[in-house]
Design a protein around this motif. Structure first.
Motif, mmCIF file in Angstrom:
data_model
loop_
_atom_site.group_PDB
_atom_site.id
_atom_site.type_symbol
_atom_site.label_atom_id
_atom_site.label_comp_id
_atom_site.label_asym_id
_atom_site.label_seq_id
_atom_site.Cartn_x
_atom_site.Cartn_y
_atom_site.Cartn_z
ATOM 1 N N MET A 1 0.857 -1.185 0.000
ATOM 2 C CA MET A 1 0.000 0.000 0.000
ATOM 3 C C MET A 1 0.894 1.236 0.000
ATOM 4 O O MET A 1 1.722 1.429 0.867
ATOM 5 N N ASN A 2 0.728 2.072 -1.036
ATOM 6 C CA ASN A 2 1.579 3.241 -1.184
ATOM 7 C C ASN A 2 0.751 4.489 -1.005
ATOM 8 O O ASN A 2 0.092 4.967 -1.914
ATOM 9 N N ASN A 3 0.781 5.012 0.192
ATOM 10 C CA ASN A 3 -0.045 6.187 0.473
ATOM 11 C C ASN A 3 0.643 7.043 1.522
ATOM 12 O O ASN A 3 0.667 6.709 2.690
ATOM 13 N N ASN A 4 1.238 8.153 1.061
ATOM 14 C CA ASN A 4 1.954 9.031 1.975
ATOM 15 C C ASN A 4 1.169 10.318 2.243
ATOM 16 O O ASN A 4 1.683 11.219 2.878
ATOM 17 N N ARG A 5 -0.050 10.387 1.734
ATOM 18 C CA ARG A 5 -0.838 11.599 1.883
ATOM 19 C C ARG A 5 -1.685 11.545 3.149
ATOM 20 O O ARG A 5 -2.006 10.471 3.645
ATOM 21 N N THR A 6 -2.027 12.719 3.645
ATOM 22 C CA THR A 6 -2.847 12.822 4.840
ATOM 23 C C THR A 6 -4.169 13.470 4.472
ATOM 24 O O THR A 6 -4.196 14.467 3.763
ATOM 25 N N TYR A 7 -5.258 12.910 4.973
ATOM 26 C CA TYR A 7 -6.591 13.393 4.643
ATOM 27 C C TYR A 7 -7.329 13.853 5.886
ATOM 28 O O TYR A 7 -7.043 13.405 7.000
ATOM 29 N N ILE A 8 -8.274 14.719 5.677
ATOM 30 C CA ILE A 8 -9.092 15.263 6.756
ATOM 31 C C ILE A 8 -9.997 14.162 7.302
ATOM 32 O O ILE A 8 -10.541 13.364 6.544
ATOM 33 N N GLU A 207 -13.337 10.889 -5.145
ATOM 34 C CA GLU A 207 -13.650 12.299 -4.912
ATOM 35 C C GLU A 207 -13.085 12.751 -3.558
ATOM 36 O O GLU A 207 -12.571 13.860 -3.432
ATOM 37 N N ALA A 208 -13.168 11.873 -2.565
ATOM 38 C CA ALA A 208 -12.647 12.212 -1.236
ATOM 39 C C ALA A 208 -11.144 12.448 -1.291
ATOM 40 O O ALA A 208 -10.613 13.293 -0.561
ATOM 41 N N ARG A 209 -10.457 11.711 -2.156
ATOM 42 C CA ARG A 209 -9.013 11.868 -2.275
ATOM 43 C C ARG A 209 -8.635 13.300 -2.658
ATOM 44 O O ARG A 209 -7.597 13.808 -2.238
ATOM 45 N N GLU A 210 -9.486 13.969 -3.404
ATOM 46 C CA GLU A 210 -9.217 15.353 -3.797
ATOM 47 C C GLU A 210 -9.815 16.344 -2.806
ATOM 48 O O GLU A 210 -9.159 17.278 -2.361
ATOM 49 N N VAL A 211 -11.068 16.107 -2.429
ATOM 50 C CA VAL A 211 -11.785 17.066 -1.578
ATOM 51 C C VAL A 211 -11.201 17.136 -0.173
ATOM 52 O O VAL A 211 -11.134 18.209 0.427
ATOM 53 N N LEU A 212 -10.770 15.991 0.369
ATOM 54 C CA LEU A 212 -10.374 15.931 1.777
ATOM 55 C C LEU A 212 -8.869 16.008 1.998
ATOM 56 O O LEU A 212 -8.383 15.639 3.063
ATOM 57 N N LYS A 213 -8.126 16.478 1.024
ATOM 58 C CA LYS A 213 -6.685 16.652 1.227
ATOM 59 C C LYS A 213 -6.442 17.744 2.273
ATOM 60 O O LYS A 213 -6.996 18.839 2.190
ATOM 61 N N LEU A 214 -5.595 17.429 3.213
ATOM 62 C CA LEU A 214 -5.257 18.411 4.240
ATOM 63 C C LEU A 214 -4.607 19.644 3.630
ATOM 64 O O LEU A 214 -4.799 20.765 4.092
ATOM 65 N N THR A 215 -3.853 19.445 2.554
ATOM 66 C CA THR A 215 -3.138 20.553 1.922
ATOM 67 C C THR A 215 -4.073 21.528 1.217
ATOM 68 O O THR A 215 -3.658 22.636 0.879
ATOM 69 N N ARG A 216 -5.329 21.146 1.002
ATOM 70 C CA ARG A 216 -6.292 22.046 0.368
ATOM 71 C C ARG A 216 -6.847 23.071 1.339
ATOM 72 O O ARG A 216 -7.480 24.047 0.945
ATOM 73 N N MET A 217 -6.605 22.848 2.612
ATOM 74 C CA MET A 217 -7.144 23.756 3.625
ATOM 75 C C MET A 217 -6.428 25.104 3.581
ATOM 76 O O MET A 217 -5.221 25.183 3.365
ATOM 77 N N THR A 218 -7.198 26.156 3.829
ATOM 78 C CA THR A 218 -6.592 27.462 4.026
ATOM 79 C C THR A 218 -5.950 27.507 5.422
ATOM 80 O O THR A 218 -6.191 26.626 6.257
#
Length: 330
Positions: A1-8, A207-218
């Motif tokens: 499993m290759n997943n280094n991203r963090t989600y909300i 869709e969650a992979r894009e919408v819930l990215k922590l980096t998208r937060m202001t």
């Protein structure tokens, strides 16, 4: 499993992001996967949590939606243990049934309700992690299930009596940590870990992979998110402290007295543990060990959540008081 991203986390998403119509596909994917049928959300209604966005210290959040069929979808996330949670589920659905029918309307206008409960504590006793409850009328002599008449099936557009009644789903996600190719189990994995592996293909997770990215937060949203988790840390600490104090009260009360409500489940469990430990250990030793044990467990859980959010170990150590070695070993 290759997943280094963090989600909300999903509870925060319910409070903020998933209330936006542009993000309905995430929620639609989750509910469609759970109900095993395509669900389209038409709009949201007022629910307990979106009436008061400032009550952030509550470890619970809910969202009330209406689908394209006019059915009510109540999605609730519960963080802390609540021994009367089954009754709370019943109260919530009953309230919706009575609130969303106008006085004088025929009973055929009663809304169908789906109560979807995501719990992060050990509710009841059972081996599964997803439970479905529905209403059936079964003969006490013949054992047959009461069916709708042909006219009723045509009138209401359903095949079974239970489809007219509220349906309940309980998702016990706290200890689920295995990845799967089964769509529902992919969603359970995300709810438990806030991770979305690269090969996730369950409806709504892309869709969650894009919408819930922590980096998208202001910056403002990040600060609000961290304050939310800080409040959860405080609440968890209060519950664990009450559990430790409950142990001590158990020493004095012994078997003769029942467990009095402190902070609900935490105090009750603490008192029971305290009664057992009190027979062999001194009162003062039990007090200190109980408090320290409960606080340490709470801090470790807090650190695990902060680590999942991608915070550096140094900041986690400053927030929790744990040592760098303890944080690295989580």
């Amino acid at each position: 499993m290759n997943n280094n991203r963090t989600y909300i986390s999903f509870d925060w998403a319910l409070k903020r992001l998933l209330r936006d119509k542009a993000n309905f596909k995430v929620l639609e994917g989750f509910i469609s996967t759970l109900l095993n049928e395509e669900v389209k959300i038409d709009h949201l209604l007022e629910s307990e949590s979106n009436k008061d966005e400032e009550t952030q210290k509550s470890n619970r959040v809910d969202l009330l939606a209406v689908n394209s069929k006019g059915e009510l979808l109540l999605v609730e996330v519960q963080g802390e243990s609540e021994y009367a949670y089954f009754q709370r589920i019943l109260f919530g659905t009953s309230k919706l049934v009575t609130e969303y029918i106008n006085s004088g309307q025929n009973y055929e206008n009663v809304k169908k309700v789906y109560s979807i409960n995501i719990v992060y504590f050990d509710l009841g006793q059972g081996k599964d992690f997803v439970y479905h409850g529905k209403t059936e009328f079964r003969g006490i002599h013949q054992g047959d299930v009461l069916q709708l008449s042909t006219f009723q099936r045509q009138k209401f557009g359903v095949d079974e009596v239970y489809q007219l009644y509220p349906e309940y789903y309980v998702l016990k996600v706290n200890d689920f940590n295995r990845w799967s190719r089964v769509p529902l189990e992919q969603w359970i994995y995300f709810l438990a870990t806030s991770e979305i592996p690269d090969d996730a293909d369950a409806p709504g997770l892309q869709e969650a992979r894009e919408v819930l990215k922590l980096t998208r937060m202001t910056k403002e949203e990040r600060n609000a998110y961290r304050r939310y988790w800080d409040d959860r840390v405080i609440l968890a600490d209060q519950i664990e402290t009450a559990r430790g104090e409950g142990k001590i009260e158990g020493f004095a009360e012994g078997r003769e007295k029942g467990i009095e409500a402190g902070i609900k489940e935490g105090r009750e469990i603490g008192r029971e543990e305290g009664r057992e430990e009190g027979r062999e250990e001194g009162r003062e030793e039990g007090r200190e060990e109980g408090k320290e044990e409960g606080r340490k467990e709470a801090l470790i859980e807090v650190a695990r959540n902060l680590k999942a959010l991608g915070l550096p170990d140094s900041q986690i150590a400053q927030s929790t008081g744990l040592t760098p070695d303890e944080i690295r070993n989580i």
